[in-house]
Design an enzyme around this catalytic site. Structure first.
Site, PDB file in Angstrom:
ATOM      1  N   GLY A  11      65.283  36.017  26.501  1.00 47.66           N
ATOM      2  CA  GLY A  11      64.849  37.145  25.693  1.00 47.66           C
ATOM      3  C   GLY A  11      63.343  37.251  25.637  1.00 47.66           C
ATOM      4  CG  ASN A  24      51.078  42.901  37.775  1.00 45.84           C
ATOM      5  OD1 ASN A  24      50.653  43.937  38.326  1.00 45.84           O
ATOM      6  ND2 ASN A  24      52.271  42.857  37.203  1.00 45.84           N
ATOM      7  CE  LYS A  46      53.838  45.894  29.382  1.00 48.66           C
ATOM      8  NZ  LYS A  46      54.341  44.579  29.820  1.00 48.66           N
ATOM      9  CG  ASP A  66      55.010  42.524  26.918  1.00 47.80           C
ATOM     10  OD1 ASP A  66      54.244  43.156  27.650  1.00 47.80           O
ATOM     11  OD2 ASP A  66      56.241  42.738  26.868  1.00 47.80           O
ATOM     12  N   GLY A 108      48.151  31.172  38.139  1.00 45.98           N
ATOM     13  CA  GLY A 108      47.357  31.288  36.927  1.00 45.98           C
ATOM     14  C   GLY A 108      46.770  32.676  36.745  1.00 45.98           C
ATOM     15  CG  ASP A 117      64.668  36.275  30.311  1.00 47.79           C
ATOM     16  OD1 ASP A 117      64.078  36.987  31.144  1.00 47.79           O
ATOM     17  OD2 ASP A 117      65.334  36.746  29.374  1.00 47.79           O
ATOM     18  CG  ASN A 154      58.264  42.532  23.799  1.00 45.46           C
ATOM     19  OD1 ASN A 154      59.145  42.576  22.950  1.00 45.46           O
ATOM     20  ND2 ASN A 154      58.519  42.673  25.090  1.00 45.46           N
ATOM     21  N   GLY A 187      50.589  34.984  38.418  1.00 46.43           N
ATOM     22  CA  GLY A 187      51.853  34.255  38.430  1.00 46.43           C
ATOM     23  C   GLY A 187      51.641  32.754  38.411  1.00 46.43           C
ATOM     24  CB  THR A 236      48.422  37.924  35.239  1.00 45.75           C
ATOM     25  OG1 THR A 236      49.023  39.175  35.619  1.00 45.75           O
ATOM     26  CG2 THR A 236      47.850  38.054  33.833  1.00 45.75           C
TER      27      THR A 236
END
Length: 299
Positions: A285, A184, A42, A250, A223, A244, A45, A220, A218
């Protein structure tokens, strides 16, 4: 003068990814695709996502003296990340074992490895990185005591962004510095220590009561919601075909943190971050899927 638009303090992992028709139930074995290794974690990323967007970015983290560590450093450096704060040794590089189903949803098991050896002393020794950072972003794939030291080390006038993932209850001294705390629904439940009932606006009020200066939830496909002492507002999602979802959160966090440092409002930064996160899920990825600023505009 700020040397960095964003300093990320966090994890760097090798992502070992297998595609599956469906994720296995307890005690079940399923066949998957060929194993693919991607640079991830994370922290790394976020650093790569911000750098690819054009932010001056550095990472403070730890990797092993092994092939996975080399892979991660090379990936970050090729994206333009300053890796002078990436320490080497102490344990093997962290690894994430990831299964991805046809809808793009994933399940992840993380072996922290060297990430678990990033210490408060390492943070204190990185004073120059903190002094030069406009925004600092961190997460919970490193020890919580190290995260607490990060909160104490943010320079005056700089901003701390925290995504508590994987989620854990947070000390008051950390919550009080978060601006914003990004969660989330699952992470909100853990931070609050209770089930999330009612609407996201209710969760945001409960989270703000714990002490953070602002909150982003967040949601999903729905929004995101942003909230601070002045109130809350919704940010629309961007509709794309997900391939993916690995690392998309991140990318969202990195983009939001960077844009806040440029002076945008929380809602403006979150709207931009939603576009970045949407672009990221259209490719396989994590780091390899992150868009440039030009690709975000095209989306």
């Amino acid at each position: 003068m700020n040397t960095y638009d964003l300093l990320v303090v966090g994890s760097a992992n090798a992502d070992l990814v297998v595609g599956v028709d469906r994720r296995p139930a307890a005690g079940e074995t399923v066949l998957g695709s060929d194993l693919v290794t991607h640079p991830g974690g994370k922290g790394a990323n976020q650093a790569v996502a911000a750098a690819k967007l054009g932010a001056r970015t550095a990472l403070l983290g730890r990797v092993g003296d092994d092939g996975h560590g080399t892979l991660l450093r090379e990936s970050m450096e090729s994206a333009g990340v300053d890796t002078s704060g990436v320490l080497v040794g102490g344990a093997p590089t962290g690894v994430a074992l990831i299964t991805v189903d046809p809808s793009g949803d994933n399940s992840i098991v993380v072996s922290p490895g060297a990430n678990g050896r990033l210490t408060p002393d390492d943070v204190r020794a990185a004073g120059e990185l903190f002094a030069g950072a406009r925004v600092v972003s961190t997460l919970l794939e490193i020890p919580l005591e190290t995260v607490a030291e990060v909160a104490r080390s943010v320079a005056e006038g700089a901003r701390l962004v925290l995504n508590p993932s994987p989620p854990a209850p947070l000390p008051d001294e950390v919550l009080a510095v978060c601006d914003p705390l990004i969660v989330n629904e699952h992470e909100a439940r853990v931070v609050l220590g209770t089930d999330t009932e009612g609407e996201p606006e209710d969760w945001a009020r409960a989270l703000l009561a714990l002490g953070p200066r602002s909150v982003v939830i967040t949601l999903g496909a729905q929004g995101a919601l942003v909230a601070d002492a002045s109130g809350s507002s919704r940010v629309a999602s961007v509709k794309v075909k997900a391939v993916d979802t690995t690392g998309a959160g991140d990318a969202f966090t990195a983009a939001l943190a960077w844009r806040l440092g440029t002076g945008e409002s929380l809602a403006e930064a979150a709207a931009y971050a939603a576009r970045v996160g949407a672009a990221a899920v259209t490719k396989q990825g994590a780091q390899v899927s992150y868009p440039t600023a030009e690709e975000v505009v095209a989306l």
